[in-house]
Design an enzyme around this catalytic site. Structure first.
Site, PDB file in Angstrom:
ATOM      1  N   HIS A  93      38.061  45.490  46.526  1.00  0.00           N
ATOM      2  CA  HIS A  93      37.011  46.147  47.311  1.00  0.00           C
ATOM      3  C   HIS A  93      37.566  46.585  48.668  1.00  0.00           C
ATOM      4  O   HIS A  93      38.294  45.834  49.324  1.00  0.00           O
ATOM      5  CB  HIS A  93      35.862  45.179  47.607  1.00  0.00           C
ATOM      6  CG  HIS A  93      34.969  44.890  46.452  1.00  0.00           C
ATOM      7  ND1 HIS A  93      35.369  44.133  45.370  1.00  0.00           N
ATOM      8  CD2 HIS A  93      33.673  45.242  46.221  1.00  0.00           C
ATOM      9  CE1 HIS A  93      34.358  44.034  44.519  1.00  0.00           C
ATOM     10  NE2 HIS A  93      33.316  44.693  45.009  1.00  0.00           N
ATOM     11  N   ASN A 103      44.785  40.438  48.068  1.00  0.00           N
ATOM     12  CA  ASN A 103      43.338  40.566  47.911  1.00  0.00           C
ATOM     13  C   ASN A 103      42.627  39.225  48.053  1.00  0.00           C
ATOM     14  O   ASN A 103      41.619  39.112  48.762  1.00  0.00           O
ATOM     15  CB  ASN A 103      43.034  41.172  46.539  1.00  0.00           C
ATOM     16  CG  ASN A 103      41.548  41.336  46.282  1.00  0.00           C
ATOM     17  OD1 ASN A 103      40.787  41.715  47.161  1.00  0.00           O
ATOM     18  ND2 ASN A 103      41.125  41.038  45.067  1.00  0.00           N
TER      19      ASN A 103
END
Length: 357
Positions: free
Chosen positions: A143, A173
């Site tokens: 994201h 991440n």
């Protein structure tokens, strides 16, 4: 006693005489800096009104970042989602940037995560990232506008669009970037600060790796943060690998690498400032202010935006608007103005000391 006083006076006189050039230069630079920067900062606290606040209010003063390179503009899509916006590239099949306006009120509501990764049908098929592109790639669907920033089901669902994803190294991440996202949320919630946040990938070098059917893997990811009431600004830069490295840089540092004017409504002087942004939520304390760090005099800032280019970019998001939830525009009170003035004084003192060195 008289000799001691004389020696002190002589020492002060020697210091002044040896450094008179530096002192005059510092005073001149500081005064011009104060006029140009101080007035600009105070005036830019007042957000511009817009007829499309549901989409444009994710941007500082309703002004989106501007793509300064023709190569970035090719096959690009201005996408307005619930509670965040995306400039998507059909070339890289990733966002170039995502934009969010975070407030304590917005982040006070938390919802349970429900994964719903999906392809973005507003993007032409030939430009669209597919779920199959990421399968077996060794990269996470990372994201850019974090799911943790979303406080309602519609916004959460939107955040799982592949138009909001980049191929992200798992360690980056799940560890270092997760901590950066938590740190930004902690600034907003613990210190009660509104924040405009831009996040995206960086592509450096001639040979870039791809996954699936042409989704380009970024070499690094960035997050630029501006706290308008306090005038605090800075950015995070993290290589997209397993190194767990992250550093705080200036907005100009990013603009030079990206070819994007991230905050068109800020001055070059503002974008060269760097504050000591925390890299984890544990570093954020409710009663501990974020202090000024230093001035970036080396990076090449983006060229100044024209009124025409700003309006053209605003129109792209206005025409591509979705039914986004309305967020309140920041209220600027006298206390906030005084806080900005205190921050300005602190910066000028640091700037003055750097010149004397």
């Amino acid at each position: 006693m008289a000799r001691r006083t004389a020696r002190k006076s002589k020492t002060k006189f020697t210091f002044l005489s040896q450094n008179v050039g530096k002192i005059l230069l510092a005073l001149l630079a500081t005064s011009s800096f104060a006029i140009a920067f101080g007035n600009e900062k105070i005036s830019k606290l007042i957000p511009l009104q817009s007829t499309n606040s549901g989409c444009l209010n994710q941007f500082y003063r309703d002004v989106p970042p501007l793509l300064n390179k023709d190569s970035l503009q090719k096959d690009s899509y201005a996408l307005c989602f619930n509670d965040f916006n995306v400039m998507y590239s059909g070339i890289s099949k990733t966002p170039l940037w995502t934009a969010e306006y975070l407030t304590p009120q917005r982040l006070s509501i938390k919802i349970k995560r429900e994964d719903s990764f999906h392809e973005e049908t507003r993007v032409a098929e030939r430009h669209r990232a597919l779920l199959s592109d990421y399968r077996g790639s060794g990269y996470d669907r990372g994201h850019m506008a974090p799911n943790g920033d979303m406080n309602n089901k519609a916004a959460q669902y939107d955040s799982f669009s592949l138009a909001n994803m980049v191929p992200q190294a798992p360690k980056n991440n799940q560890e270092v970037w997760r901590k950066v996202e938590e740190a930004v949320r902690s600034i907003v919630t613990k210190q009660h600060k509104d924040a405009y946040v831009l996040t995206g990938p960086i592509f450096e070098g001639q040979r870039l790796k791809t996954i699936g059917n042409g989704v380009i893997v970024p070499t690094a990811v960035y997050k630029a943060v501006y706290l308008p009431k306090q005038g605090i600004i800075g950015a995070y830069y993290a290589p997209n690998n397993a190194s767990l490295q992250v550093k705080v840089v200036s907005v100009c540092y990013l603009e030079e690498k990206l070819g994007i004017n991230l905050f068109p409504q800020l001055t070059e002087q503002q974008k060269r400032n760097i504050y000591q942004l925390p890299v984890s939520a544990q570093q954020v304390k409710a009663n501990k202010e974020i202090h000024y760090s230093h001035w970036d005099g080396h990076s090449q800032c983006a060229e100044e935006a024209t009124t025409e280019s700003i309006q053209a970019q605003q129109n792209q998001f206005s025409s591509g608007r979705t039914q986004a939830a309305e967020s309140p525009l920041p209220h600027i009170d006298e206390e906030a103005k005084q806080a900005v003035i205190r921050q300005l004084v602190d910066m000028l003192v640091q700037y003055f000391l750097q010149l004397l060195r």
